[in-house]
Design a protein around this motif. Structure first.
Motif, PDB file in Angstrom:
ATOM      1  N   GLU A 218     -10.769  14.748 -32.386  1.00 41.22           N
ATOM      2  CA  GLU A 218     -10.948  14.653 -33.151  1.00 41.22           C
ATOM      3  C   GLU A 218     -12.993  14.457 -33.936  1.00 41.22           C
ATOM      4  O   GLU A 218     -13.467  14.068 -35.018  1.00 41.22           O
ATOM      5  N   GLY A 219     -13.694  15.248 -32.727  1.00 35.92           N
ATOM      6  CA  GLY A 219     -14.658  15.932 -32.738  1.00 35.92           C
ATOM      7  C   GLY A 219     -15.869  14.534 -33.135  1.00 35.92           C
ATOM      8  O   GLY A 219     -16.705  13.868 -33.723  1.00 35.92           O
ATOM      9  N   MET A 220     -15.481  13.327 -32.083  1.00 37.12           N
ATOM     10  CA  MET A 220     -16.342  11.891 -32.318  1.00 37.12           C
ATOM     11  C   MET A 220     -17.909  12.268 -31.280  1.00 37.12           C
ATOM     12  O   MET A 220     -17.039  12.862 -30.347  1.00 37.12           O
ATOM     13  N   ARG A 221     -18.797  11.651 -31.502  1.00 39.86           N
ATOM     14  CA  ARG A 221     -19.656  11.710 -31.218  1.00 39.86           C
ATOM     15  C   ARG A 221     -19.756  10.004 -30.614  1.00 39.86           C
ATOM     16  O   ARG A 221     -20.659   9.619 -29.281  1.00 39.86           O
ATOM     17  N   LEU A 222     -19.032   9.161 -31.081  1.00 40.83           N
ATOM     18  CA  LEU A 222     -19.254   7.746 -31.069  1.00 40.83           C
ATOM     19  C   LEU A 222     -18.128   7.094 -31.201  1.00 40.83           C
ATOM     20  O   LEU A 222     -17.965   7.342 -32.642  1.00 40.83           O
ATOM     21  N   ALA A 223     -18.214   5.969 -30.223  1.00 35.79           N
ATOM     22  CA  ALA A 223     -16.649   5.326 -30.443  1.00 35.79           C
ATOM     23  C   ALA A 223     -16.581   4.009 -29.455  1.00 35.79           C
ATOM     24  O   ALA A 223     -17.225   3.638 -28.738  1.00 35.79           O
ATOM     25  N   THR A 224     -15.467   3.325 -30.104  1.00 28.79           N
ATOM     26  CA  THR A 224     -15.503   2.048 -29.549  1.00 28.79           C
ATOM     27  C   THR A 224     -13.812   2.334 -29.669  1.00 28.79           C
ATOM     28  O   THR A 224     -13.283   3.048 -30.391  1.00 28.79           O
ATOM     29  N   CYS A 225     -13.601   1.323 -29.006  1.00 28.64           N
ATOM     30  CA  CYS A 225     -12.176   1.252 -29.395  1.00 28.64           C
ATOM     31  C   CYS A 225     -11.019  -1.009 -29.520  1.00 28.64           C
ATOM     32  O   CYS A 225     -12.180  -1.516 -29.424  1.00 28.64           O
TER      33      CYS A 225
ATOM     34  N   PRO B 213     -21.902  -1.477 -39.047  1.00 27.99           N
ATOM     35  CA  PRO B 213     -20.915  -0.725 -37.810  1.00 27.99           C
ATOM     36  C   PRO B 213     -20.954  -1.432 -36.524  1.00 27.99           C
ATOM     37  O   PRO B 213     -22.047  -2.368 -36.142  1.00 27.99           O
ATOM     38  N   HIS B 214     -20.178  -2.087 -36.216  1.00 23.54           N
ATOM     39  CA  HIS B 214     -20.547  -2.817 -35.099  1.00 23.54           C
ATOM     40  C   HIS B 214     -19.608  -2.694 -33.620  1.00 23.54           C
ATOM     41  O   HIS B 214     -18.722  -2.361 -34.220  1.00 23.54           O
ATOM     42  N   ALA B 215     -20.181  -2.903 -32.355  1.00 19.75           N
ATOM     43  CA  ALA B 215     -19.420  -2.201 -31.428  1.00 19.75           C
ATOM     44  C   ALA B 215     -19.741  -2.858 -30.340  1.00 19.75           C
ATOM     45  O   ALA B 215     -20.732  -3.796 -30.177  1.00 19.75           O
ATOM     46  N   GLY B 216     -19.183  -3.790 -29.561  1.00 20.42           N
ATOM     47  CA  GLY B 216     -19.474  -4.638 -28.204  1.00 20.42           C
ATOM     48  C   GLY B 216     -20.325  -3.461 -27.496  1.00 20.42           C
ATOM     49  O   GLY B 216     -19.411  -2.502 -26.841  1.00 20.42           O
TER      50      GLY B 216
ATOM     51  N   LEU C 267     -35.008  -6.447 -27.981  1.00 21.81           N
ATOM     52  CA  LEU C 267     -33.719  -7.616 -28.202  1.00 21.81           C
ATOM     53  C   LEU C 267     -33.227  -8.290 -27.453  1.00 21.81           C
ATOM     54  O   LEU C 267     -32.940  -8.272 -26.511  1.00 21.81           O
ATOM     55  N   ARG C 268     -32.956  -9.291 -27.457  1.00 24.30           N
ATOM     56  CA  ARG C 268     -32.867 -10.866 -26.435  1.00 24.30           C
ATOM     57  C   ARG C 268     -31.526 -10.325 -27.260  1.00 24.30           C
ATOM     58  O   ARG C 268     -30.243 -11.299 -26.113  1.00 24.30           O
ATOM     59  N   LEU C 269     -30.121 -10.612 -28.183  1.00 21.82           N
ATOM     60  CA  LEU C 269     -29.275  -9.933 -28.827  1.00 21.82           C
ATOM     61  C   LEU C 269     -28.978  -9.154 -29.521  1.00 21.82           C
ATOM     62  O   LEU C 269     -29.336  -8.620 -30.356  1.00 21.82           O
ATOM     63  N   ALA C 270     -27.515  -9.665 -29.486  1.00 26.04           N
ATOM     64  CA  ALA C 270     -26.585  -8.433 -29.971  1.00 26.04           C
ATOM     65  C   ALA C 270     -27.552  -6.721 -30.380  1.00 26.04           C
ATOM     66  O   ALA C 270     -27.663  -6.107 -31.086  1.00 26.04           O
ATOM     67  N   GLU C 271     -27.980  -6.096 -29.081  1.00 29.62           N
ATOM     68  CA  GLU C 271     -28.051  -4.777 -28.396  1.00 29.62           C
ATOM     69  C   GLU C 271     -27.266  -3.884 -28.830  1.00 29.62           C
ATOM     70  O   GLU C 271     -27.803  -2.939 -29.202  1.00 29.62           O
ATOM     71  N   ASP C 272     -26.401  -4.568 -28.795  1.00 26.68           N
ATOM     72  CA  ASP C 272     -24.847  -3.385 -28.655  1.00 26.68           C
ATOM     73  C   ASP C 272     -24.746  -2.849 -30.097  1.00 26.68           C
ATOM     74  O   ASP C 272     -25.016  -1.661 -30.574  1.00 26.68           O
ATOM     75  N   HIS C 273     -24.865  -4.247 -30.880  1.00 28.17           N
ATOM     76  CA  HIS C 273     -24.838  -3.538 -32.391  1.00 28.17           C
ATOM     77  C   HIS C 273     -25.348  -2.923 -33.105  1.00 28.17           C
ATOM     78  O   HIS C 273     -25.351  -2.015 -33.807  1.00 28.17           O
ATOM     79  N   ASP C 274     -26.922  -3.225 -33.035  1.00 29.34           N
ATOM     80  CA  ASP C 274     -28.310  -2.397 -33.472  1.00 29.34           C
ATOM     81  C   ASP C 274     -27.705  -1.944 -32.367  1.00 29.34           C
ATOM     82  O   ASP C 274     -28.154   0.062 -33.623  1.00 29.34           O
ATOM     83  N   PHE C 275     -28.091  -0.981 -31.060  1.00 37.01           N
ATOM     84  CA  PHE C 275     -27.495   0.298 -31.396  1.00 37.01           C
ATOM     85  C   PHE C 275     -26.398   1.420 -31.855  1.00 37.01           C
ATOM     86  O   PHE C 275     -26.429   2.385 -32.671  1.00 37.01           O
TER      87      PHE C 275
ATOM     88  N   ARG D  40     -27.918   2.421 -35.412  1.00 34.81           N
ATOM     89  CA  ARG D  40     -29.095   2.933 -35.467  1.00 34.81           C
ATOM     90  C   ARG D  40     -28.288   4.280 -34.888  1.00 34.81           C
ATOM     91  O   ARG D  40     -28.596   5.421 -35.775  1.00 34.81           O
ATOM     92  N   THR D  41     -27.404   4.494 -34.050  1.00 34.48           N
ATOM     93  CA  THR D  41     -26.923   5.723 -33.947  1.00 34.48           C
ATOM     94  C   THR D  41     -25.577   6.430 -34.881  1.00 34.48           C
ATOM     95  O   THR D  41     -25.792   7.829 -35.478  1.00 34.48           O
ATOM     96  N   ALA D  42     -25.273   5.188 -35.824  1.00 35.59           N
ATOM     97  CA  ALA D  42     -24.297   5.901 -37.136  1.00 35.59           C
ATOM     98  C   ALA D  42     -25.027   6.442 -37.645  1.00 35.59           C
ATOM     99  O   ALA D  42     -24.247   7.065 -39.114  1.00 35.59           O
ATOM    100  N   ARG D  43     -26.214   6.175 -37.658  1.00 33.09           N
ATOM    101  CA  ARG D  43     -27.242   7.306 -39.154  1.00 33.09           C
ATOM    102  C   ARG D  43     -27.195   9.189 -38.526  1.00 33.09           C
ATOM    103  O   ARG D  43     -27.451   9.705 -39.641  1.00 33.09           O
ATOM    104  N   HIS D  44     -26.811   9.368 -37.189  1.00 36.31           N
ATOM    105  CA  HIS D  44     -26.393  10.965 -36.829  1.00 36.31           C
ATOM    106  C   HIS D  44     -25.049  10.213 -36.497  1.00 36.31           C
ATOM    107  O   HIS D  44     -24.805  12.086 -37.307  1.00 36.31           O
ATOM    108  N   ALA D  45     -24.059  10.034 -36.338  1.00 42.87           N
ATOM    109  CA  ALA D  45     -22.837  10.205 -36.230  1.00 42.87           C
ATOM    110  C   ALA D  45     -22.142   8.893 -37.058  1.00 42.87           C
ATOM    111  O   ALA D  45     -22.467   7.681 -35.891  1.00 42.87           O
ATOM    112  N   PRO D  46     -21.378   8.925 -37.167  1.00 42.86           N
ATOM    113  CA  PRO D  46     -19.932   7.801 -37.617  1.00 42.86           C
ATOM    114  C   PRO D  46     -19.249   7.097 -36.681  1.00 42.86           C
ATOM    115  O   PRO D  46     -19.054   7.819 -35.708  1.00 42.86           O
TER     116      PRO D  46
END
Length: 299
Positions: free
Chosen positions: A101-108, A138-141, A162-170, A173-179
């Motif tokens: 599917e040409g994905m560069r960023l994903a979760t499940c 976008p959120h992903a654990g 960051l103390r918390l939610a560094e995963d969601h922040d990542f 930020r990354t979704a600005r370049h690839a969904p």
């Protein structure tokens, strides 16, 4: 090397072997396993050495993930936590779907490793939240983030301040370049140890407090809730009713503090069909949760 599986740890000797066993049984074999350990005092490091995985120094989750990525040779980085249990064909299906599917960023999606009647509902609500927020916030654990190595480097990895939610922040930020995508081909099982130790409603209240902080004040750079990285799965908390009481109190405070903001947002947001559909699904899920809570408290 195709894939690097990166696992941040701290005193995970009880659960890490289960994940390593699942990785040993993967049908896809072109991968390496990297454990970034934050100074464990139990048998975590000995387990890693005995199992032949790559062991590197870690820290808090953001630090550990970045250190693991720093030694990774894979074209893809698969971030997992020590308390997840992927099926044997997980890497094969996840990577296959991303490449096709040409994905560069994903979760499940994820399901609870328990039979508690509320866990399936809470996890399903969390899955629906991830799905509904893919295009807007976008959120992903961190227990399930899969990213192209070059893209990871482009955004500079996880924010270690960051103390918390560094995963969601990542992923934001990354979704600005690839969904961000939610994989359809596979999902993982996840321990409910945090729900059991903190109490299901208390833990939900913590998550809500973190999200409200991020929404109205920005990313979390201080300790706004009690978070323990790497604590053991033993020791259950039976104070669910007390946790629910605190959650209700916090919701009342939040409604009072942000009533004006909510009205402004409701006025300004364009009611596109997809927004209407999302709100309908959220209302349906919330009604289901209310009924489950009522049944739980009337036992």
């Amino acid at each position: 090397m195709k894939v690097s599986v990166i696992i941040p740890t701290l005193n995970e000797s009880e659960l890490l072997p289960g994940l390593l066993d699942r990785l040993d049984r993967q049908t896809f074999r072109d991968f390496e396993t990297i454990v970034a350990d934050a100074g464990s005092t139990d048998e975590t490091r000995a387990i890693c050495r005995a199992r032949g995985v790559i062991l590197t120094e870690g820290g808090m989750p953001a630090v550990g993930r970045n250190r693991g990525a720093g030694v990774a040779r894979g074209a893809w980085l698969f971030f997992l936590d020590a308390d997840v249990l992927p099926p044997a064909d997980f890497l094969e299906k996840a990577l296959g779907e991303m490449e096709t599917e040409g994905m560069r960023l994903a979760t499940c999606g994820f399901e609870p490793d328990s039979d508690h009647p509320l866990d399936a509902l809470l996890f399903e609500l969390a899955n629906q939240f991830v799905r509904l927020s893919l295009k807007t916030a976008p959120h992903a654990g961190g227990f399930a983030i899969f990213v192209d190595h070059d893209l990871f480097d482009l955004v500079g990895g996880f924010d270690e301040t960051l103390r918390l939610a560094e995963d969601h922040d990542f992923v934001k930020r990354t979704a600005r370049h690839a969904p961000l995508h939610l994989l359809e081909s596979t999902q993982i099982r996840m321990s409910v140890r945090r729900l059991e130790k903190d109490g299901r409603f208390s833990y939900s209240a913590k998550c809500l407090q973190v999200e409200l902080h991020r929404l109205f004040k920005g990313e979390v750079t201080e300790d706004i809730v009690d978070y323990q990285f790497g604590y053991a799965p033993s020791g259950k908390n039976n104070g669910a009713d007390e946790g629910l009481k605190r959650l209700i109190e916090r919701m009342a405070v939040w409604r009072r503090e942000h009533a004006a903001t909510l009205k402004r947002v409701a006025r300004d947001v364009k009611q596109a069909p997809e927004v209407q559909d999302a709100m309908t699904e959220l209302r349906r899920s919330f009604d289901t949760l209310k009924e489950a809570v009522r049944a739980y408290l009337s036992r």
